[in-house]
Each structure stands twice: as C-alpha cells, then as structure tokens.
Write a protein that holds these residues in place. Structure first.
Motif, mmCIF file in Angstrom:
data_model
loop_
_atom_site.group_PDB
_atom_site.id
_atom_site.type_symbol
_atom_site.label_atom_id
_atom_site.label_comp_id
_atom_site.label_asym_id
_atom_site.label_seq_id
_atom_site.Cartn_x
_atom_site.Cartn_y
_atom_site.Cartn_z
ATOM 1 N N SER A 25 0.827 -1.187 -0.061
ATOM 2 C CA SER A 25 0.110 -0.087 0.110
ATOM 3 C C SER A 25 1.008 1.138 0.013
ATOM 4 C CB SER A 25 -0.866 0.081 1.353
ATOM 5 O OG SER A 25 -0.222 0.018 2.544
ATOM 6 N N GLY A 26 0.305 2.294 -0.579
ATOM 7 C CA GLY A 26 1.089 3.598 -0.444
ATOM 8 C C GLY A 26 0.891 4.238 -1.852
ATOM 9 N N SER A 27 1.813 4.875 -2.079
ATOM 10 C CA SER A 27 2.023 5.768 -3.334
ATOM 11 C C SER A 27 2.425 5.321 -4.354
ATOM 12 C CB SER A 27 2.636 7.318 -3.219
ATOM 13 O OG SER A 27 2.153 8.029 -2.263
ATOM 14 N N ILE A 28 1.865 3.910 -4.757
ATOM 15 C CA ILE A 28 2.258 2.901 -5.787
ATOM 16 C C ILE A 28 2.017 3.371 -7.365
ATOM 17 C CG2 ILE A 28 1.961 0.585 -6.381
ATOM 18 C CD1 ILE A 28 1.672 0.007 -3.368
ATOM 19 N N PHE A 29 2.795 3.627 -8.088
ATOM 20 C CA PHE A 29 2.295 3.537 -9.427
ATOM 21 C C PHE A 29 2.210 2.221 -9.941
ATOM 22 C CE2 PHE A 29 2.135 5.282 -13.781
ATOM 23 C CZ PHE A 29 3.124 4.595 -14.550
ATOM 24 N N ARG A 30 3.220 1.343 -9.760
ATOM 25 C CA ARG A 30 3.522 0.123 -10.247
ATOM 26 C C ARG A 30 4.024 -0.811 -9.565
ATOM 27 N NH1 ARG A 30 5.630 0.949 -15.242
ATOM 28 N NH2 ARG A 30 7.679 0.613 -14.491
ATOM 29 N N ILE A 31 3.921 -2.281 -9.412
ATOM 30 C CA ILE A 31 4.788 -2.894 -8.708
ATOM 31 C C ILE A 31 5.380 -3.952 -9.949
ATOM 32 C CG2 ILE A 31 5.007 -4.813 -7.012
ATOM 33 C CD1 ILE A 31 2.659 -3.474 -5.402
ATOM 34 N N ASN A 32 6.647 -3.892 -9.897
ATOM 35 C CA ASN A 32 7.482 -4.841 -10.817
ATOM 36 C C ASN A 32 7.638 -6.232 -10.034
ATOM 37 O OD1 ASN A 32 7.440 -3.014 -12.652
ATOM 38 N ND2 ASN A 32 9.361 -2.115 -11.877
ATOM 39 N N ALA A 97 9.358 -6.523 -2.573
ATOM 40 C CA ALA A 97 8.796 -5.988 -3.664
ATOM 41 C C ALA A 97 9.680 -4.607 -4.560
ATOM 42 C CB ALA A 97 7.447 -5.359 -3.729
ATOM 43 N N GLU A 98 9.623 -4.648 -5.722
ATOM 44 C CA GLU A 98 10.358 -3.563 -6.514
ATOM 45 C C GLU A 98 9.179 -2.844 -7.173
ATOM 46 O OE1 GLU A 98 13.720 -4.944 -5.318
ATOM 47 O OE2 GLU A 98 13.404 -3.048 -6.483
ATOM 48 N N ILE A 99 9.000 -1.379 -6.414
ATOM 49 C CA ILE A 99 7.680 -0.635 -6.670
ATOM 50 C C ILE A 99 8.025 0.517 -7.181
ATOM 51 C CG2 ILE A 99 5.893 0.411 -5.512
ATOM 52 C CD1 ILE A 99 6.260 -1.723 -3.410
ATOM 53 N N VAL A 100 7.488 1.028 -8.060
ATOM 54 C CA VAL A 100 7.607 2.388 -8.654
ATOM 55 C C VAL A 100 6.584 3.423 -8.084
ATOM 56 C CG1 VAL A 100 7.601 3.795 -10.892
ATOM 57 C CG2 VAL A 100 8.115 1.545 -11.062
ATOM 58 N N VAL A 101 7.095 4.285 -7.295
ATOM 59 C CA VAL A 101 6.239 5.152 -6.338
ATOM 60 C C VAL A 101 6.260 6.509 -7.035
ATOM 61 C CG1 VAL A 101 6.761 3.636 -4.546
ATOM 62 C CG2 VAL A 101 8.322 5.959 -5.165
ATOM 63 N N PHE A 102 5.019 7.293 -6.582
ATOM 64 C CA PHE A 102 4.777 8.598 -7.010
ATOM 65 C C PHE A 102 5.726 9.303 -6.046
ATOM 66 C CE2 PHE A 102 1.681 8.444 -10.225
ATOM 67 C CZ PHE A 102 0.981 7.259 -9.696
ATOM 68 N N THR A 104 7.164 13.756 -5.216
ATOM 69 C CA THR A 104 6.982 15.092 -5.649
ATOM 70 C C THR A 104 7.864 15.300 -6.875
ATOM 71 O OG1 THR A 104 8.794 15.965 -4.057
ATOM 72 C CG2 THR A 104 6.326 15.715 -3.442
ATOM 73 N N GLY A 105 8.829 14.597 -7.258
ATOM 74 C CA GLY A 105 9.654 14.791 -8.384
ATOM 75 C C GLY A 105 9.428 13.932 -9.420
ATOM 76 N N GLY A 106 8.426 13.112 -9.252
ATOM 77 C CA GLY A 106 8.037 12.376 -10.397
ATOM 78 C C GLY A 106 8.011 10.811 -10.221
ATOM 79 N N LEU A 107 8.284 9.862 -10.775
ATOM 80 C CA LEU A 107 8.378 8.441 -10.403
ATOM 81 C C LEU A 107 9.645 8.199 -9.998
ATOM 82 C CD1 LEU A 107 6.372 6.890 -13.338
ATOM 83 C CD2 LEU A 107 5.383 7.585 -11.198
ATOM 84 N N ALA A 108 9.815 7.249 -9.063
ATOM 85 C CA ALA A 108 11.019 6.708 -8.414
ATOM 86 C C ALA A 108 10.667 4.853 -8.336
ATOM 87 C CB ALA A 108 11.366 7.375 -7.034
ATOM 88 N N ASN A 109 11.923 4.334 -8.418
ATOM 89 C CA ASN A 109 12.099 2.935 -7.962
ATOM 90 C C ASN A 109 12.472 2.759 -6.348
ATOM 91 O OD1 ASN A 109 11.267 1.810 -10.755
ATOM 92 N ND2 ASN A 109 13.471 2.899 -11.280
ATOM 93 N N VAL A 110 11.911 2.019 -5.866
ATOM 94 C CA VAL A 110 12.154 1.715 -4.597
ATOM 95 C C VAL A 110 11.930 0.265 -4.444
ATOM 96 C CG1 VAL A 110 11.507 3.957 -3.483
ATOM 97 C CG2 VAL A 110 9.895 2.119 -3.435
ATOM 98 N N GLY A 111 12.889 -0.410 -3.469
ATOM 99 C CA GLY A 111 12.819 -1.770 -3.071
ATOM 100 C C GLY A 111 12.413 -1.769 -1.608
#
Length: 123
Positions: A25-32, A97-102, A104-111
């Motif tokens: 859960s959270g500011s998720i754009f996509r989960i890889n 999970a490897e997640i692409v999140v929203f 303030t600067g755009g999208l970012a990849n986080v583990g």
C-alpha cells in the motif's frame, strides 16, 4: 511511501501446509517483481520464490514442486502457498517488492520489505 504487510505463518506439523500473503500500500504507480525470502537462525536470508509482473516465476531448488508463488496485480498482493512443509523450512519469511512510486519529483524505483512472519515446522 510504501508499506508491505504480511499475513499468515504460524506453526504446522511436517507434511502440512501454510499460506502467506503480502499486501502493498502507499503511493504506488506500479509493482514490478515481487518475492518471498526467508531467514533461519544463524543463516543468511535467501530467496524462496519470485514472480514478475507478467507472472513469470522462479523458485529455490529446495522448494520447487512444494511451494507456489502467485500475485494479484489489481490488489498489489503476492501469495505463497507452502505444501509438504519440512522442518528445514522453519524460518522468518519476508516479502519483497520492487515498486515504482509517485514522488513530488515524479516516479522513483524503491525496494521494499515486509516486517517478516514466522513459519515453524515441528512435530
């Protein structure tokens, strides 16, 4: 920004089954990729199973034909069905999970990692 919460685990006799689930859960754009790892006392954390967004899977040799990983992309959830459990499967199981999140600067990849859930296989 994101949180992984695991459910399931517990104590089971050898030969038994358990199911784990992990919801993101959270500011998720996509989960890889999503996966399950485990860490037994005195041992390093190891990969148990992983699954891509396109549903391709891979498993550790020690769990092949016994464990099944699956995911529901609409629910941001990954599952692990564990059958024919053995005492050597005893460990803390972690969701990853490897997640692409929203941001303030755009999208970012986080583990991201879950908090871990104990699985104990014992008679």
């Amino acid at each position: 920004q994101v949180q992984l919460v695991e459910y399931g685990g517990g104590v089971v006799q050898p030969g038994g089954s358990l199911s784990l689930s992990c919801a993101a859960s959270g500011s998720i754009f996509r989960i890889n990729a999503m996966g399950w790892y485990r860490q037994a006392p005195g041992k390093q954390r190891e990969l148990v199973a992983a699954i891509t967004r396109g549903q391709s899977t891979n498993y550790a040799d020690s769990v092949k034909d016994r464990f099944t990983i699956s995911r529901d992309n609409a629910k941001n959830t990954v599952y692990l069905q564990m059958n024919s459990l053995k005492p050597e499967d005893t460990a803390v199981y972690y969701c990853n999970a490897e997640i692409v999140v929203f941001t303030t600067g755009g999208l970012a990849n986080v583990g991201s990692w879950g908090q871990g859930t104990q699985v104990t296989v014992s008679s």
